[in-house]
Motif scaffolding. Structure first.
Motif, short mmCIF file in Angstrom:
data_model
loop_
_atom_site.label_atom_id
_atom_site.label_comp_id
_atom_site.label_asym_id
_atom_site.label_seq_id
_atom_site.Cartn_x
_atom_site.Cartn_y
_atom_site.Cartn_z
N TYR A 165 0.76 -1.34 -0.29
CA TYR A 165 -0.13 0.04 0.19
C TYR A 165 0.66 1.34 0.11
N THR A 166 0.22 2.10 -0.78
CA THR A 166 0.92 3.62 -0.28
C THR A 166 -0.01 4.26 0.35
N ASN A 167 0.30 5.04 1.60
CA ASN A 167 -0.50 5.80 2.36
C ASN A 167 0.07 7.29 2.43
N GLU A 168 -0.91 8.17 2.05
CA GLU A 168 -0.66 9.62 2.10
C GLU A 168 -1.72 10.43 2.70
N SER A 169 -1.52 11.04 4.01
CA SER A 169 -2.54 11.52 4.77
C SER A 169 -3.58 10.29 5.14
N SER A 170 -4.96 10.54 4.41
CA SER A 170 -5.88 9.62 4.83
C SER A 170 -6.18 8.70 3.45
N LEU A 171 -5.30 9.05 2.55
CA LEU A 171 -5.46 8.12 1.42
C LEU A 171 -4.66 6.95 1.18
N GLN A 172 -5.21 5.90 1.00
CA GLN A 172 -4.50 4.58 0.91
C GLN A 172 -4.58 4.01 -0.63
N ASN A 173 -3.89 3.57 -1.22
CA ASN A 173 -3.78 2.85 -2.69
C ASN A 173 -3.16 1.62 -2.56
N TYR A 174 -3.61 0.74 -3.10
CA TYR A 174 -3.13 -0.75 -3.38
C TYR A 174 -2.32 -0.97 -4.40
N ILE A 175 -1.16 -1.05 -4.49
CA ILE A 175 -0.14 -1.25 -5.35
C ILE A 175 -0.04 -2.83 -5.67
N GLN B 270 9.64 -1.62 -15.40
CA GLN B 270 8.21 -1.54 -15.78
C GLN B 270 7.43 -1.26 -14.86
N GLN B 271 6.56 -2.47 -14.44
CA GLN B 271 5.51 -2.18 -13.39
C GLN B 271 5.96 -2.49 -12.09
N LEU B 272 7.15 -3.25 -11.87
CA LEU B 272 7.57 -3.46 -10.34
C LEU B 272 8.14 -2.61 -9.80
N HIS B 273 8.28 -2.58 -8.59
CA HIS B 273 9.03 -1.56 -7.61
C HIS B 273 10.31 -2.49 -7.20
N GLY B 274 11.35 -1.59 -7.36
CA GLY B 274 12.79 -2.29 -7.06
C GLY B 274 12.91 -2.22 -5.40
N SER B 275 11.97 -2.51 -4.53
CA SER B 275 12.18 -2.25 -3.16
C SER B 275 12.44 -3.58 -2.51
N CYS B 276 13.20 -3.54 -1.29
CA CYS B 276 13.52 -4.83 -0.49
C CYS B 276 12.49 -4.83 0.41
N CYS B 277 11.61 -3.82 0.52
CA CYS B 277 10.62 -4.21 1.74
C CYS B 277 9.41 -5.02 1.47
N ASN B 278 9.11 -5.29 0.15
CA ASN B 278 8.10 -6.25 -0.05
C ASN B 278 8.54 -7.63 -0.76
N LYS B 279 9.69 -7.94 0.03
CA LYS B 279 10.34 -9.03 -0.63
C LYS B 279 10.90 -9.87 0.49
N LEU B 280 10.64 -11.20 0.83
CA LEU B 280 11.13 -11.98 1.80
C LEU B 280 12.23 -12.85 0.96
N VAL B 281 13.64 -12.65 1.42
CA VAL B 281 14.61 -13.20 0.54
C VAL B 281 15.32 -14.23 1.60
N LYS C 18 15.75 3.97 -20.58
CA LYS C 18 14.43 4.62 -20.78
C LYS C 18 13.78 4.96 -19.55
N ARG C 19 13.88 4.45 -18.54
CA ARG C 19 13.29 4.52 -17.34
C ARG C 19 14.09 5.62 -16.40
N THR C 20 15.31 5.68 -16.69
CA THR C 20 16.06 6.16 -15.44
C THR C 20 16.75 7.51 -16.06
N VAL C 21 17.37 7.34 -17.14
CA VAL C 21 18.18 8.48 -17.90
C VAL C 21 17.43 9.87 -17.55
N PRO C 22 16.29 9.91 -18.36
CA PRO C 22 15.53 11.34 -18.47
C PRO C 22 15.64 12.15 -17.06
N TYR C 23 15.08 11.12 -15.83
CA TYR C 23 15.14 11.81 -14.61
C TYR C 23 16.43 12.07 -13.92
#
Length: 310
Positions: free
Chosen positions: A119-129, A147-158, A245-250
């Motif tokens: 989930y992302t939580n911002e103030s009272s808003l919650q979104n399911y990712i 693409q659509q996946l997040h490179g976080s280590c927090c939603n992955k048990l390894v 494509k994803r990283t360089v412009p930013y």
């Protein structure tokens, strides 16, 4: 030996650390070790960590000099024990059944990595990712991190044994350090499983925005991060193209906003990405166009245009 080590890097977290730790203490799965890595925090975060350690023997506190989130994550990884590890950031919190269900899925499937939604939580808003890969294959997941996946280590048990000595958090890079770590783990060819459920709450706060403010130091880290991603993905051309494509412009946008590079240095570092910038659909046409012009002689012309962009 606990079955799971939970790693929490702590810095300036006194306002929300209680919520994070309490959500871990509330886990229905109890065979865990919590590593609170106090990264030289100047507030009361270290004291709060020590208070929790006195109350529960499963909690261990490590105080270290400030070195950034990447060094704190790495220290936690070095000190971790048990079969699996997972990361939790101190401003976030987790659902009570997270460890129980992720661990059970790992054992049922004999998986090295279990991915879940969040989930992302911002103030009272919650979104399911949603974080379901199109295929449970390490090369597919690697590709879809851009693409659509997040490179976080927090939603992955390894599983620790699958990456021990082969995946580390990068020194001196405190942006996308978890993405770099995930890429290294995936290159170890883990067996991957997925749970169609969200357990992790990622809190979006004004503090987050401030910590991500653009600076010359951040731009230099961005460039270092880009070069490290290149070195990790050099043998997978399809993923490398998607990363560009994803990283360089930013990265270019932030670099121009800081005025930390002169025209020659900027051209030297970014001209080779021209064809990927124009073909990217991950950023707006205006940003892509400005980035492209900046690498073919229009750097000074583009600086005021970038300044006007959010």
């Amino acid at each position: 030996m606990p079955k799971v080590s939970i790693i929490v890097p702590v810095y300036k977290a006194e306002g929300y650390l209680h919520r994070c730790v309490e959500s871990i203490l509330a886990q229905t799965f109890t065979d865990w070790k919590l590593l609170l890595i106090d990264d030289g925090s100047p507030d009361r975060s270290g004291e709060i960590c020590d208070e929790y350690a006195k109350k529960d023997t499963r909690i261990r506190v490590i105080h270290k000099e400030n070195g950034g989130v990447s060094s704190a994550r790495q220290r936690g990884q070095d000190e971790a024990c048990g079969e699996y590890t997972i990361h939790v950031d101190p401003d976030d919190w987790v659902e009570p059944t997270m460890l129980e269900e992720l661990y059970q899925k790992a054992k049922d499937d004999n998986a090295d990595m279990v991915i879940c939604d969040y989930y992302t939580n911002e103030s009272s808003l919650q979104n399911y990712i949603k974080q379901e890969p199109t295929k449970l294959d390490n090369n597919v997941v690697l590709y879809e991190l851009f693409q659509q996946l997040h490179g976080s280590c927090c939603n992955k048990l390894v599983r620790r044994a699958c990456y021990s000595g082969k995946a580390n958090f990068p020194k001196g890079i405190n942006c996308c350090e978890d993405l770099i770590w995930c890429i290294q783990v995936l290159k170890c060819k883990p067996k991957i499983s997925y749970i169609n459920k969200a357990y992790y709450h990622y809190m979006i706060t004004t503090t987050d925005s401030q910590s991500k403010s653009i600076s010359a130091e951040r731009s230099l880290q961005d460039l270092k991060m880009l070069h490290m991603l290149e070195s990790l993905l050099f043998d997978n051309n399809d993923v490398l193209k998607e990363m560009y494509k994803r990283t360089v412009p930013y990265v270019m946008k932030r670099a121009m906003k800081t005025y930390c590079f002169d025209s020659d240095y900027f051209k030297c570092n970014f001209k080779k990405y021209n064809r990927y910038i124009l073909s990217s659909h991950k950023s707006s046409f205006i940003l892509r166009f400005i980035c492209y012009i900046s690498t073919i002689g229009g750097y000074r012309l583009c600086l005021p245009l970038i300044k006007m962009m959010k």
